[in-house]
Design a protein around this motif. Structure first.
Motif, short mmCIF file in Angstrom:
data_model
loop_
_atom_site.label_atom_id
_atom_site.label_comp_id
_atom_site.label_asym_id
_atom_site.label_seq_id
_atom_site.Cartn_x
_atom_site.Cartn_y
_atom_site.Cartn_z
N SER A 3 0.78 -1.35 0.00
CA SER A 3 0.02 -0.04 -0.12
C SER A 3 0.77 1.33 0.00
CB SER A 3 -1.03 0.04 1.16
OG SER A 3 -0.30 0.12 2.43
N GLY A 4 0.45 2.23 -0.56
CA GLY A 4 1.13 3.67 -0.32
C GLY A 4 0.38 4.63 -1.50
N PHE A 5 1.09 5.90 -1.34
CA PHE A 5 0.55 7.03 -2.22
C PHE A 5 1.32 7.41 -3.57
CE2 PHE A 5 -1.23 7.41 2.08
CZ PHE A 5 -2.41 7.78 2.07
N VAL A 6 0.61 7.50 -4.38
CA VAL A 6 1.23 7.74 -5.65
C VAL A 6 0.80 9.12 -6.45
CG1 VAL A 6 1.89 6.91 -7.92
CG2 VAL A 6 1.95 5.33 -6.30
N SER A 7 1.61 10.14 -6.65
CA SER A 7 1.18 11.22 -7.16
C SER A 7 1.32 11.40 -8.56
CB SER A 7 1.92 12.52 -6.48
OG SER A 7 1.64 13.69 -6.90
N LEU A 8 0.46 11.81 -9.24
CA LEU A 8 0.37 12.12 -10.65
C LEU A 8 0.77 13.66 -10.89
CD1 LEU A 8 -1.82 9.84 -10.21
CD2 LEU A 8 -2.17 9.89 -12.45
N VAL A 9 2.00 13.71 -11.51
CA VAL A 9 2.37 15.22 -11.90
C VAL A 9 2.65 15.54 -13.17
CG1 VAL A 9 3.02 15.48 -9.44
CG2 VAL A 9 4.54 14.93 -11.18
N GLY A 10 2.58 16.68 -13.76
CA GLY A 10 2.96 17.12 -15.26
C GLY A 10 2.35 18.30 -15.28
N ARG A 11 2.52 18.78 -16.68
CA ARG A 11 2.08 19.94 -17.24
C ARG A 11 0.51 19.71 -17.52
NH1 ARG A 11 3.04 20.51 -22.24
NH2 ARG A 11 4.37 18.53 -22.81
N ASP A 48 -6.91 -4.21 -5.16
CA ASP A 48 -6.84 -5.69 -5.53
C ASP A 48 -6.72 -6.39 -4.35
OD1 ASP A 48 -4.10 -5.50 -5.38
OD2 ASP A 48 -3.77 -5.39 -7.60
N ASP A 49 -6.39 -7.59 -4.59
CA ASP A 49 -6.27 -8.67 -3.62
C ASP A 49 -5.02 -8.62 -2.89
OD1 ASP A 49 -8.37 -9.93 -4.63
OD2 ASP A 49 -7.29 -11.45 -6.03
N ASP A 50 -3.99 -7.96 -3.27
CA ASP A 50 -2.87 -7.87 -2.63
C ASP A 50 -2.43 -6.46 -2.38
OD1 ASP A 50 -1.95 -7.44 -5.07
OD2 ASP A 50 -0.47 -9.09 -5.10
N SER A 51 -3.10 -5.29 -2.73
CA SER A 51 -2.52 -3.91 -2.57
C SER A 51 -3.60 -3.11 -2.69
CB SER A 51 -1.80 -3.58 -3.98
OG SER A 51 -2.45 -3.70 -4.98
N GLN A 52 -3.38 -1.89 -1.93
CA GLN A 52 -3.96 -0.76 -2.11
C GLN A 52 -3.30 0.38 -2.57
OE1 GLN A 52 -6.14 1.57 1.53
NE2 GLN A 52 -7.84 0.53 0.71
N ILE A 53 -3.49 0.98 -3.46
CA ILE A 53 -2.49 2.20 -4.10
C ILE A 53 -3.54 3.32 -4.17
CG2 ILE A 53 -0.92 2.91 -5.83
CD1 ILE A 53 -0.76 0.20 -6.53
N ILE A 54 -3.26 4.52 -3.42
CA ILE A 54 -3.88 5.76 -3.34
C ILE A 54 -3.28 6.71 -4.37
CG2 ILE A 54 -4.79 7.74 -2.19
CD1 ILE A 54 -3.96 4.48 -0.20
N ASP A 82 4.70 14.40 0.12
CA ASP A 82 4.16 13.33 1.33
C ASP A 82 3.79 12.09 0.44
OD1 ASP A 82 4.68 15.37 3.18
OD2 ASP A 82 2.77 16.11 2.92
N VAL A 83 4.25 11.72 -0.72
CA VAL A 83 3.78 10.47 -1.41
C VAL A 83 5.18 9.64 -1.36
CG1 VAL A 83 2.06 11.75 -2.65
CG2 VAL A 83 4.32 11.39 -3.54
N TYR A 166 7.58 -1.21 -5.87
CA TYR A 166 8.51 -0.05 -5.03
C TYR A 166 7.69 0.18 -3.98
CZ TYR A 166 11.25 1.03 -9.05
OH TYR A 166 12.13 0.90 -10.21
N LEU A 167 6.58 -0.43 -3.52
CA LEU A 167 5.65 0.00 -2.36
C LEU A 167 6.03 -1.21 -1.21
CD1 LEU A 167 2.22 0.87 -3.85
CD2 LEU A 167 4.00 2.59 -2.83
N ASN A 168 5.91 -0.64 0.16
CA ASN A 168 6.32 -1.48 1.09
C ASN A 168 5.06 -2.11 1.80
OD1 ASN A 168 8.87 -0.80 1.27
ND2 ASN A 168 8.32 1.22 2.39
N ASN A 169 5.22 -3.28 2.42
CA ASN A 169 4.03 -3.83 3.03
C ASN A 169 3.40 -3.01 4.39
OD1 ASN A 169 4.32 -6.56 1.81
ND2 ASN A 169 5.79 -7.20 3.09
#
Length: 295
Positions: A3-11, A48-54, A82-83, A166-169
């Motif tokens: 699980s973890g936080f993923v930021s979408l950035v760009g123009r 999904d069954d093994d992850s939660q990605i925000i 903070d992601v 790339y995400l930790n448990n």
């Protein structure tokens, strides 16, 4: 689990909101072809069954022309600190421009994985794509480089699988059935605003605000009233159109998206108010829990 936080950035207009919608399999973030469409920080929650990605969708970073633009840039920058991972989206068709390099300089200050997402590759021949990858990899030591099509979904599943590495448990931040951090009414209002921007093109600025004032379920029909707030009478005339034609078309197109979102038949009523005095507009925003720039 991962699980973890993923930021979408760009123009602006590189496809951040389109990618978020594709990942979730539903539309929660509106899109248009001009800067300033995304004005709030929207989280999309992938389970999904093994992850939660925000996934955190941010306003497009651009050279600001007004107070709103400056505010949106500041919002976008705060969401890279903070992601856990940053997805830096670029438009393969327009190339790696000054705006991209400007953002990249900011990302170089951060000690976290940065994925380069080359979007809209469905519009490029393969040999051109290889040239772009070789060119882009010299700009920065990206953790991963992913060519994909957010619109068609090409390579999106592969992106999810790589993010997990790339995400930790960790713990779950939201319940399994959570989709986003924003409310149902916010999404409905944004769907109406999207159609205004699409149908009126450059005639109506992005400062137009939409608010859901009524939401009532009767049997199998949901009755929704959406107030459209503008700050000039001439904008009100544009949105209403000749004999109400434009407002009718806005409502017609928005209703289609809202029905898909809610899964029920919708009766949508839209009406426009011109608020010349900023204090009056503040009153509306305060009533709906918004501050003067969360519009």
């Amino acid at each position: 689990m991962k699980s973890g936080f993923v930021s979408l950035v760009g123009r602006p207009n590189v496809g951040k909101s389109t990618l978020l919608n594709k990942i979730l399999g539903m539309k929660i973030a509106i899109t248009s072809n001009v800067a300033g469409t995304t004005r709030n920080i929207i989280q999309g929650i992938y389970n999904d069954d093994d992850s939660q990605i925000i996934f955190v969708d941010t306003p497009g970073i651009h050279k600001p022309k007004n107070k709103l633009g400056t505010y949106l840039n500041r919002k976008a920058y705060t969401m890279v600190d903070d992601v856990d991972i940053i997805l830096f989206l670029v438009d393969s068709a327009s190339g790696f421009g000054k705006g991209d390099k400007f953002i990249l300089e900011r990302l170089k200050e951060l000690n976290k994985p940065v994925f380069l997402i080359i979007n809209k590759v469905d519009l490029l021949p393969k040999d051109k794509l290889l040239e772009l990858i070789n060119e882009y990899k010299d700009f920065y030591n990206f953790s991963e480089i992913f060519p994909l099509s957010a619109l068609k979904g090409d390579n999106v599943k592969e992106l999810i699988n790589t993010l997990k590495k790339y995400l930790n448990n960790d713990i779950k931040y939201y319940e399994d059935d959570a989709i986003t951090n924003v409310s149902r009414n916010f999404i409905i209002a944004e769907m109406v605003r999207e159609k205004i921007l699409y149908l009126t093109k450059e005639e109506v600025p992005h400062s137009v605000t939409c608010l859901v004032e009524t939401y009532e379920e009767e049997n199998n029909v949901i009755n929704i009233g959406v107030l459209i707030i503008v700050d000039r009478d001439n904008l009100k005339k544009i949105i209403i159109g000749r004999q109400g034609a434009m407002l009718k078309e806005i409502g017609k197109q928005a209703r289609i998206d809202i029905e898909k979102f809610l899964g029920k038949k919708v009766y949508l009523e839209t009406y426009v108010k011109s608020v010349k005095n900023w204090r009056d507009k503040e009153k509306y925003l305060h009533e709906f829990g918004l501050n003067e720039l969360d519009i």
